[in-house]
Design a protein around this motif. Structure first.
Motif, mmCIF file in Angstrom:
data_model
loop_
_atom_site.group_PDB
_atom_site.id
_atom_site.type_symbol
_atom_site.label_atom_id
_atom_site.label_comp_id
_atom_site.label_asym_id
_atom_site.label_seq_id
_atom_site.Cartn_x
_atom_site.Cartn_y
_atom_site.Cartn_z
ATOM 1 N N TYR A 59 0.846 -1.184 0.000
ATOM 2 C CA TYR A 59 0.000 0.000 0.000
ATOM 3 C C TYR A 59 0.885 1.238 0.000
ATOM 4 C CZ TYR A 59 -3.026 -3.682 1.741
ATOM 5 O OH TYR A 59 -3.708 -4.865 1.887
ATOM 6 N N TYR A 60 0.414 2.277 -0.692
ATOM 7 C CA TYR A 60 1.213 3.494 -0.811
ATOM 8 C C TYR A 60 0.336 4.727 -0.698
ATOM 9 C CZ TYR A 60 4.671 0.285 -2.715
ATOM 10 O OH TYR A 60 5.563 -0.752 -2.879
ATOM 11 N N ALA A 61 0.911 5.771 -0.125
ATOM 12 C CA ALA A 61 0.270 7.074 -0.190
ATOM 13 C C ALA A 61 0.329 7.571 -1.630
ATOM 14 C CB ALA A 61 0.991 8.059 0.731
ATOM 15 N N ASP A 62 -0.655 8.336 -2.030
ATOM 16 C CA ASP A 62 -0.686 8.838 -3.403
ATOM 17 C C ASP A 62 0.571 9.622 -3.745
ATOM 18 O OD1 ASP A 62 -4.282 9.510 -3.493
ATOM 19 O OD2 ASP A 62 -3.139 7.678 -3.862
ATOM 20 N N SER A 63 1.119 10.308 -2.769
ATOM 21 C CA SER A 63 2.275 11.180 -3.007
ATOM 22 C C SER A 63 3.546 10.421 -3.369
ATOM 23 C CB SER A 63 2.531 12.056 -1.781
ATOM 24 O OG SER A 63 2.759 11.253 -0.641
ATOM 25 N N THR A 102 -5.660 -5.560 13.171
ATOM 26 C CA THR A 102 -6.163 -5.328 11.817
ATOM 27 C C THR A 102 -6.779 -3.946 11.679
ATOM 28 O OG1 THR A 102 -8.253 -6.363 12.406
ATOM 29 C CG2 THR A 102 -6.570 -7.778 11.404
ATOM 30 N N ARG A 103 -6.386 -3.052 12.542
ATOM 31 C CA ARG A 103 -6.878 -1.674 12.449
ATOM 32 C C ARG A 103 -6.332 -1.020 11.182
ATOM 33 N NH1 ARG A 103 -5.202 0.344 18.341
ATOM 34 N NH2 ARG A 103 -3.443 -0.995 17.826
ATOM 35 N N PRO A 104 -6.908 0.113 10.772
ATOM 36 C CA PRO A 104 -6.499 0.724 9.503
ATOM 37 C C PRO A 104 -4.993 0.924 9.385
ATOM 38 C CG PRO A 104 -8.457 1.793 10.338
ATOM 39 C CD PRO A 104 -8.017 0.842 11.403
ATOM 40 N N TYR A 105 -4.428 0.479 8.290
ATOM 41 C CA TYR A 105 -2.970 0.492 8.145
ATOM 42 C C TYR A 105 -2.415 1.893 7.929
ATOM 43 C CZ TYR A 105 -4.086 0.829 3.152
ATOM 44 O OH TYR A 105 -4.580 1.218 1.938
ATOM 45 N N ASP A 106 -3.256 2.841 7.542
ATOM 46 C CA ASP A 106 -2.755 4.179 7.256
ATOM 47 C C ASP A 106 -2.916 5.154 8.417
ATOM 48 O OD1 ASP A 106 -5.559 5.474 5.275
ATOM 49 O OD2 ASP A 106 -5.503 4.241 7.078
ATOM 50 N N GLN A 107 -3.274 4.599 9.573
ATOM 51 C CA GLN A 107 -3.462 5.438 10.745
ATOM 52 C C GLN A 107 -2.355 5.201 11.757
ATOM 53 O OE1 GLN A 107 -6.075 7.735 10.918
ATOM 54 N NE2 GLN A 107 -6.238 7.080 8.773
ATOM 55 N N ARG A 108 -1.757 6.282 12.194
ATOM 56 C CA ARG A 108 -0.638 6.175 13.123
ATOM 57 C C ARG A 108 -1.016 5.383 14.373
ATOM 58 N NH1 ARG A 108 2.494 11.400 15.828
ATOM 59 N NH2 ARG A 108 3.804 10.208 17.263
#
Length: 124
Positions: A59-63, A102-108
């Motif tokens: 998974y990647y950030a759009d940036s 399994t919490r959201p992978y994009d959240q610190r």
């Protein structure tokens, strides 16, 4: 106790490349989803990239999509972030993180363990 140690940061010219590595000790490495985040002073720590336990999903950030590549080697307890075509706006402290749940992978706040960070500076 799980420990994460990043390496590979440094100073690079715009358009150049760097390769960050994170070695994980402690509990079974393959049990963790691994992520990379970055932070600049005065801003929130932001998600950069993540990889599933087996490495089958990334998974990647759009940036950074199309420029950065994440990978892992479960035999060596290592996750790597290959960063190409670097831009000055990629300048930040980069952190490796391990997520058990399994919490959201994009959240610190989803991550359980963090490394100390490694500085990446991209000169214009």
């Amino acid at each position: 106790q799980v420990q994460l140690v990043e390496s590979g940061g440094g100073l690079v010219q715009a358009g150049g490349s760097l390769r960050l590595s994170c070695v994980v000790s402690g509990r079974t490495f393959s049990s963790y989803f691994m992520g990379w985040f970055r932070q600049v002073p005065g801003k929130e720590r932001e998600f950069v990239s993540g990889i599933s336990r087996t490495g089958g999903n990334t998974y990647y950030a759009d940036s950074v999509k199309g420029r950065f590549t994440i990978s892992r080697d479960n035999a060596k307890n290592t996750v790597t972030l290959q960063m190409n075509s670097l831009k000055p706006e990629d300048t930040a402290v980069y952190y490796c993180a391990a997520r058990w749940s399994t919490r959201p992978y994009d959240q610190r706040q989803s991550y359980d363990y963090w490394g100390q960070g490694t500085q990446v500076t991209v000169a214009a």
